[in-house]
Write a protein that holds these residues in place. Structure first.
Motif, PDB file in Angstrom:
ATOM      1  N   GLY A 185     -14.700  64.873  12.358  1.00 43.53           N
ATOM      2  CA  GLY A 185     -14.393  63.769  11.371  1.00 43.53           C
ATOM      3  C   GLY A 185     -13.893  62.447  12.080  1.00 43.53           C
ATOM      4  N   LEU A 186     -13.170  62.669  13.328  1.00 45.23           N
ATOM      5  CA  LEU A 186     -12.874  61.154  14.051  1.00 45.23           C
ATOM      6  C   LEU A 186     -13.851  60.888  15.115  1.00 45.23           C
ATOM      7  N   GLN A 235     -21.028  65.461   6.180  1.00 50.16           N
ATOM      8  CA  GLN A 235     -19.995  65.634   5.200  1.00 50.16           C
ATOM      9  C   GLN A 235     -18.498  65.279   5.597  1.00 50.16           C
ATOM     10  N   VAL A 236     -18.603  65.478   6.962  1.00 48.77           N
ATOM     11  CA  VAL A 236     -17.081  65.273   7.273  1.00 48.77           C
ATOM     12  C   VAL A 236     -16.752  63.929   8.000  1.00 48.77           C
ATOM     13  N   ASN A 237     -18.064  63.290   8.073  1.00 47.27           N
ATOM     14  CA  ASN A 237     -17.942  61.988   9.071  1.00 47.27           C
ATOM     15  C   ASN A 237     -19.039  61.266   8.463  1.00 47.27           C
ATOM     16  N   ALA A 283     -16.772  53.492  12.430  1.00 47.26           N
ATOM     17  CA  ALA A 283     -15.233  53.746  11.917  1.00 47.26           C
ATOM     18  C   ALA A 283     -15.150  54.663  11.105  1.00 47.26           C
ATOM     19  N   PRO A 284     -14.808  56.048  11.464  1.00 48.44           N
ATOM     20  CA  PRO A 284     -14.719  57.102  10.574  1.00 48.44           C
ATOM     21  C   PRO A 284     -13.756  56.968   9.291  1.00 48.44           C
ATOM     22  N   VAL A 285     -14.343  57.289   8.218  1.00 49.50           N
ATOM     23  CA  VAL A 285     -13.498  57.410   6.917  1.00 49.50           C
ATOM     24  C   VAL A 285     -12.062  57.925   7.433  1.00 49.50           C
ATOM     25  N   GLU A 303      -6.248  57.296   7.439  1.00 49.93           N
ATOM     26  CA  GLU A 303      -4.928  57.615   7.898  1.00 49.93           C
ATOM     27  C   GLU A 303      -4.088  56.295   8.316  1.00 49.93           C
ATOM     28  N   HIS A 304      -5.150  55.259   8.680  1.00 54.35           N
ATOM     29  CA  HIS A 304      -4.422  53.878   9.014  1.00 54.35           C
ATOM     30  C   HIS A 304      -3.772  53.098   8.011  1.00 54.35           C
ATOM     31  N   ILE A 305      -4.629  53.484   6.529  1.00 52.30           N
ATOM     32  CA  ILE A 305      -4.018  52.846   5.364  1.00 52.30           C
ATOM     33  C   ILE A 305      -2.749  53.573   5.134  1.00 52.30           C
ATOM     34  N   HIS A 306      -2.731  54.943   5.277  1.00 51.76           N
ATOM     35  CA  HIS A 306      -1.500  55.806   4.870  1.00 51.76           C
ATOM     36  C   HIS A 306      -0.303  55.282   5.641  1.00 51.76           C
ATOM     37  N   ARG A 307      -0.466  55.011   6.902  1.00 56.13           N
ATOM     38  CA  ARG A 307       0.719  54.692   7.871  1.00 56.13           C
ATOM     39  C   ARG A 307       1.123  53.267   7.595  1.00 56.13           C
ATOM     40  N   HIS A 308       0.221  52.316   7.100  1.00 60.66           N
ATOM     41  CA  HIS A 308       0.847  50.955   6.657  1.00 60.66           C
ATOM     42  C   HIS A 308       1.338  51.060   5.159  1.00 60.66           C
ATOM     43  N   GLU A 309       1.022  51.802   4.424  1.00 60.70           N
ATOM     44  CA  GLU A 309       1.468  51.981   2.936  1.00 60.70           C
ATOM     45  C   GLU A 309       2.917  52.702   2.949  1.00 60.70           C
TER      46      GLU A 309
END
Length: 254
Positions: free
Chosen positions: A158-159, A187-189, A223-225, A230-236
């Motif tokens: 996925g990454l 499916q995963v990426n 740019a994997p989903v 996770e990038h958004i999660h860290r900033h939020e």
């Protein structure tokens, strides 16, 4: 349990910070890191040897660092390419970390190196959680490993910014279902490129090098989903993610 989770997050946070520093330092000297992940026996070393030989013939300044729990067998094989090669013995550790990579390339990596290929420990679990300061993360799987590999190891696949299928010369013999494998990767990426290669037959040799050079030249990488989420999660939320490499991967193509 919470204390164990907090400790794990702290370890990954420290690794991510080290990786970011290493990535910036290497970028300043014109070096791009390519992180290769796979299960044991995927044919990763054979493919890398072929790519290093081609890079040498093309005049691309490359080096390789290979990690194993024991033996220097892979380094000896890769050294046949004539490019700088270094073996890292992890003494039982199932993955490389950014700090380990930084220490091992300090004073060894030639200044003119354009691409540093890192052959991670053969394992699709632990290495997936550690950013090494790479600009291109590649996951390899051989046709003998089964079409459901991406579903069994969703973080590793996925990454990935590039997926490579190896040993395609025996795909028919082992009844490998390429369409099913590709569907599981998707499916995963979603949208990640999948390359077909055979170190023995010569299929796809040079494709990995081409993608690595394009990355070094500033080309847009996948740019994997999973990484973007996770990038958004860290900033939020201001919390550290368990998904390693997501900082670097989330920036790719943005």
């Amino acid at each position: 349990m919470c204390r164990e989770v907090d400790l794990h997050q702290a370890v990954l946070a420290k690794n991510d910070a080290t990786a970011a520093t290493l990535r910036a330092e290497l970028a300043a000297r014109g070096t791009t890191v390519v992180n290769l992940l796979s299960s044991p026996g995927s044919g990763k070393t054979a493919l890398l040897e072929a790519e290093l030989l081609l890079a040498r013939d093309r005049g691309v300044p490359v080096a390789a660092l290979t990690a194993d729990l024991a033996t220097e067998n892979d380094a000896m094989r890769l050294a046949r390419s004539g490019v700088p090669v270094k073996q890292v013995l992890t003494d039982g550790l199932c993955h490389l970390e950014a700090g380990m990579l930084s220490r091992h390339i300090d004073g060894w990596l030639p200044d003119a190196t354009r691409l540093l290929f890192v052959e991670n420990v053969g394992n699709l679990v632990c290495p997936a959680s550690y950013d090494l300061g790479e600009s291109l993360r590649v996951v390899l799987a051989s046709v003998t490993e089964g079409e459901d590999k991406p579903l069994k190891y969703p973080t590793a696949f996925g990454l990935a910014q590039l997926v490579v299928i190896t040993k395609t010369d025996i795909a028919e013999a082992v009844e490998f279902d390429e369409a099913a494998f590709r569907a599981h990767v998707e499916q995963v990426n979603p949208g990640v490129e999948v390359l077909l290669t055979s170190a023995r037959g010569g299929t796809g040799i040079g494709a990995l090098l081409d993608r690595a050079v394009a990355t070094a030249d500033g080309g847009v990488t996948h740019a994997p989903v999973m990484a973007r989420q996770e990038h958004i999660h860290r900033h939020e939320h201001g919390t550290h993610s368990h998904t390693a490499g997501s900082g670097a991967l989330a920036q790719s193509g943005s």
